[in-house]
Design an enzyme around this catalytic site. Structure first.
Site, PDB file in Angstrom:
ATOM      1  N   TYR A 160       4.362  26.509  53.337  1.00 24.95           N
ATOM      2  CA  TYR A 160       4.539  27.105  52.015  1.00 24.95           C
ATOM      3  C   TYR A 160       5.993  27.468  51.732  1.00 24.95           C
ATOM      4  CZ  TYR A 160       3.707  30.075  47.945  1.00 24.95           C
ATOM      5  OH  TYR A 160       3.737  30.626  46.686  1.00 24.95           O
ATOM      6  N   LYS A 164       8.435  25.653  48.755  1.00 21.80           N
ATOM      7  CA  LYS A 164       9.064  26.390  47.662  1.00 21.80           C
ATOM      8  C   LYS A 164      10.592  26.325  47.737  1.00 21.80           C
ATOM      9  CE  LYS A 164       5.371  27.718  45.465  1.00 21.80           C
ATOM     10  NZ  LYS A 164       5.076  27.249  44.089  1.00 21.80           N
TER      11      LYS A 164
END
Length: 235
Positions: A160, A164
């Site tokens: 994750y 990002k």
């Protein structure tokens, strides 16, 4: 009238952002993979539904054709995302992270953002005040993630934050390539949503604040930034 598309808008931050922008006078397309849920959210809020699965090129192209036929687009909010949590709500740590782990998360969080943005660029370029908001995360900041004094330092996952961080890089490069657009990444904060198994510490109303603010940025406003509700964040 400003026309806005929000991906992943049938719940959570996307839905709250849609509610707020509709109240501000935007014509909002609530993008969702699930037609029943998407249409229900659009009816509830007074928006328009468009089916869009950010991982499927044909779906994205069809959504672009629909919105183009309806008159075009001014604001794109790339909100759809996944964290890749385990069934027990745990997070895949560094030792167990594989290429397949990253690939699954990147398909939505990175390739989805690029796929949707690319498809809608021709429409945005026709707008007099085009805006792109990429929903990022505080975990994307390498400066903060590597700082033992930061609240993000504890996070054990790889996929994750990495996804990002790439979104942030895409944001910078898009902003440089299209100076007439306002292209920014935002950090909504640790918000309680399905994405994180409802473990977040703030409400969707609080989390959506920065998304709504940057979706309404003026043509002479900031671009190529990474911002939270408290101000600029380090890359």
């Amino acid at each position: 009238m400003t026309t806005t598309l929000i991906t992943g808008a049938n719940k959570g931050l996307g839905k709250e952002t849609a509610r707020r922008l509709i109240a501000a006078g935007h014509t909002v397309y609530l993008g969702a993979r699930d037609e029943a849920r998407g249409r229900a959210a659009a009816r509830e809020l007074g928006g328009r539904f468009v089916r869009i699965d950010v991982t499927d090129q044909a779906s994205v192209d069809a959504a672009a054709r629909q919105i183009e036929a309806d008159g075009g687009l001014d604001v794109l909010v790339n909100n759809a995302g996944i964290e890749g949590r385990l069934p027990d709500n745990g997070i895949v740590g560094a030792a167990d992270t594989t290429a397949d782990t990253l690939r699954e998360v990147f398909e939505t969080n990175v390739f989805g953002v690029v796929r949707v943005t690319h498809a809608f660029l021709p429409l945005l370029q026709r707008s007099t005040a085009p805006v792109v908001v990429n929903v990022s995360s505080g975990l994307a900041s390498l400066a903060l993630l590597s700082d033992p004094g930061s609240h993000t330092h504890f996070y054990p996952g790889v996929a994750y934050p990495a996804s990002k961080t790439v979104v942030n890089a895409v944001t910078i490069q898009l902003a440089k390539a299209f100076p007439a657009m306002r292209v920014n990444a935002v950090e909504p904060g640790f918000t309680s949503t399905d994405l994180n198994g409802r473990t977040g510490t703030q409400t969707v109303e609080e989390g959506a604040e920065i998304i709504v603010r940057m979706a309404q940025v003026a043509p002479d406003g900031p671009t190529g930034t990474f911002t939270s509700g408290h101000g600029r964040l380090p890359w």
